[in-house]
Scaffold this active site. Structure first.
Site, PDB file in Angstrom:
ATOM      1  N   SER A  54      12.126  38.231  17.899  1.00 46.17           N
ATOM      2  CA  SER A  54      10.758  38.195  18.781  1.00 46.17           C
ATOM      3  C   SER A  54       9.528  38.277  17.959  1.00 46.17           C
ATOM      4  CB  SER A  54      10.619  39.752  19.742  1.00 46.17           C
ATOM      5  OG  SER A  54      11.795  39.490  20.452  1.00 46.17           O
TER       6      SER A  54
ATOM      7  N   THR B  94       6.758  42.195  19.827  1.00 46.01           N
ATOM      8  CA  THR B  94       5.660  41.160  20.664  1.00 46.01           C
ATOM      9  C   THR B  94       4.452  41.703  20.508  1.00 46.01           C
ATOM     10  OG1 THR B  94       7.525  40.516  22.036  1.00 46.01           O
ATOM     11  CG2 THR B  94       5.345  40.102  22.971  1.00 46.01           C
TER      12      THR B  94
ATOM     13  N   GLU C 131       6.429  65.343  27.896  1.00 46.06           N
ATOM     14  CA  GLU C 131       7.460  65.112  28.997  1.00 46.06           C
ATOM     15  C   GLU C 131       8.746  65.616  28.757  1.00 46.06           C
ATOM     16  OE1 GLU C 131       7.528  60.984  30.329  1.00 46.06           O
ATOM     17  OE2 GLU C 131       8.676  61.202  31.940  1.00 46.06           O
TER      18      GLU C 131
ATOM     19  N   PHE D 185       3.629  55.853  28.528  1.00 46.26           N
ATOM     20  CA  PHE D 185       4.471  56.392  29.426  1.00 46.26           C
ATOM     21  C   PHE D 185       5.733  57.214  28.877  1.00 46.26           C
ATOM     22  CE2 PHE D 185       1.961  53.643  31.838  1.00 46.26           C
ATOM     23  CZ  PHE D 185       1.227  54.446  32.671  1.00 46.26           C
ATOM     24  N   GLU D 186       6.332  56.703  27.566  1.00 45.92           N
ATOM     25  CA  GLU D 186       7.546  57.328  27.076  1.00 45.92           C
ATOM     26  C   GLU D 186       7.265  57.375  25.553  1.00 45.92           C
ATOM     27  OE1 GLU D 186      10.542  58.236  28.564  1.00 45.92           O
ATOM     28  OE2 GLU D 186       9.720  57.718  30.372  1.00 45.92           O
TER      29      GLU D 186
HETATM   30 ZN   LIG Z   1      16.324  40.616  21.145  1.00 37.67          ZN
END
Ligand SMILES: [Zn+2]
Ligand SMILES: *[C@@H]1O[C@H](CO)[C@@H](O)[C@H](O)[C@H]1NC(C)=O
Length: 490
Positions: free
Chosen positions: A98, A161, A222, A276-277
């Protein structure tokens, strides 16, 4: 297509049930009428030569069948021509990752495996090879042209990405300084999280990756008791608070949960950072509904914030965990990720118009994923073929060339259990299933969508997007955006 199939029936039907298809399909007129309607639209089609004020680029990471998530796009009253098939490879590897592919379709230059935002003169893991070999992305070109820009993903925002949109790194794995070799740091290379703040000024950043932003040992809000969720930075910087402080005079919101995210008012928000994580988000099928929003909601929020700029916007939306589902050979996870990407495409199309927005859906590379056998219409896509192998064992419609699902017990393939956690069988045992090397698909609609046709290099994509963005009559007079590209047009 997958969505439609997933929503049909579950389980194997033998003999095929009469109600799995529309009885109209038995009449030749059904197909002839449909063909005539499409032909009429094709004959009436006018090239859309408007300027693409806005660009929304959807990438299904590892989405084997690039066409799958464009069911929404294809339901347009003005369907597009044949998809463009970008040839997908890295400069040094036949089958890419990627990082190399994102450099191609965002920066317009083919690159080496594992590198982001560098030409192929940049070597995997070699900090010294970075200098002078940086290439910039369409996200930066758009920002330089006065547009608003954003990144939305389901992985950590420092992942390959999104990283190719804003960073230059000899290794995609240099998420934070602790992940870098001492020599690379000494030679002046910087981690990807730090570059998220210091390179292009990005208006909207949504995904995961909190732990790469905070000092070592910082408890996660969290998961305060989970040591693996704690901050990882060795340099003591807190990039989240630094980010908030660099947006002086503007409304800059940082949120890490769904309640706060839902409360963000796009009309009054200039900048949004939503993480969010600690690392990647959860799979859509395993999402914590109270804490994390789906990709369609994050896409919508991003568009509503970016849309306020009268000069337009560029948004990259990645369904990033399709790839991870395939690596684990959990086809159910990968397909549900794809369906949610498709939902996000649909949401974006509701919020924008073909008159001024170019929407593109593509994949970065494929997987060793096959769709095989002769299953009946209406059979669950996750089900078994009605046929058996020569070993008298059943097999699933979906399986992999290699992967963790290869098992031989007592000289036999084990029997198949169908569940959402099922790991599809593979011909060759590997810990993690690999990517595949076939061409993927690009589907585009809106201004200049006709520029995307035939089989082209993947690196063609941002050049054509940039052209659509300034328009054939304006390109020659649109510095500084265009001087990078002018050689294309003269
Ligand atoms: Zn991959
Ligand atoms: C969401 O984040 C805010 C800000 O840190 C916090 O006050 C709130 O309690 C969080 N909500 C939940 C449900 O954890």
């Amino acid at each position: 297509l997958v969505k439609v199939r997933l929503r049909l029936l579950v389980g194997v039907a033998w003999p095929p049930l009469a109600n799995v298809y529309d009885p109209e399909e038995e009449k030749p007129e059904f197909w002839r009428q449909q063909a005539r309607a499409v032909l009429r639209l094709a004959l009436d089609r006018k090239l859309n030569t408007n300027v693409a004020k806005n660009i929304v680029l959807f990438v299904g990471d590892g989405e084997s069948d690039g066409a799958v998530s464009v069911t929404q796009a294809e339901r347009s009253p003005h369907p597009l021509g044949a998809p463009m098939l970008p040839s997908v490879y890295a400069v040094d590897f036949q089958i890419p990752d990627s990082a190399a592919t994102a450099t191609a379709y965002l920066c317009g230059v083919k690159a080496n495996l594992n590198t982001v935002g560098l030409s192929a003169a940049g070597r995997n893991g070699a900090c010294r090879s970075q200098k002078g070999n940086e290439v910039t992305s369409i996200l930066k070109w758009a920002k330089d042209a006065g547009k608003s820009v954003g990144i939305v993903t389901t992985t950590r925002v420092q992942h390959a990405t999104p990283a190719a949109a804003y960073a230059h790194s000899a290794s995609r794995k240099w998420y934070c300084d602790t992940d870098m070799p001492a020599a690379a740091k000494a030679q002046g290379c910087r981690d990807i999280a730090a570059q998220l703040l210091s390179n292009t000024d990005i208006d909207v950043i949504i995904g995961g990756g909190r732990k790469y932003m905070t000092p070592k040992g910082t408890r996660d809000p969290e998961y305060p008791l989970d040591p693996s969720a704690r901050g990882r930075r060795s340099d003591g910087r807190n990039l989240i608070s630094e980010w908030q402080h660099t947006k002086g005079g503007k409304v800059a919101r940082y949120v890490w949960n769904r309640t706060d995210f839902d409360a963000v008012d796009p009309a009054t928000t200039d900048y949004l950072l939503a993480l969010f994580e600690p690392g990647d988000l959860r799979y859509e099928l395993e999402r914590d509904l109270s804490m994390d929003p789906p990709l369609s909601d994050t896409t919508e929020k991003a568009i509503r914030i970016l849309q306020k700029n009268p000069k337009g916007f560029f948004l990259l939306v990645e369904g990033g965990r399709i790839d991870q589902g395939h690596h684990a050979s959990r086809a159910s996870m990968a397909l549900h990720e794809t369906v949610e990407l498709d939902n996000a495409v649909g949401r974006a199309l509701e919020l924008t118009g073909d008159g001024d927005t170019l929407t593109m859906v593509t994949a970065d590379h494929s997987h060793s994923f096959t769709f095989n056998g002769f299953p009946f219409r209406g059979n669950s896509i996750l089900g078994k073929s009605p046929l058996f192998g020569k070993d008298m064992m059943p097999y699933t419609t979906l399986m992999y060339g290699n992967g963790p699902g290869h098992k031989i017990v007592n000289n036999k393939r084990p029997d198949i259990r169908e569940s959402k956690d099922y790991i599809q069988q593979a011909a060759v045992p590997t810990e993690s299933e690999t990517h595949g090397g076939e061409d993927v698909a690009v589907l585009a609609r809106g201004p200049m969508a006709h520029l995307f046709h035939g089989v082209q290099e993947q690196s063609y994509i941002p050049h054509a997007l940039a052209f659509a963005d300034c328009g054939p009559t304006h390109c020659a007079t649109a510095p500084p955006y265009l001087h990078l590209h002018l050689h294309l047009f003269i």
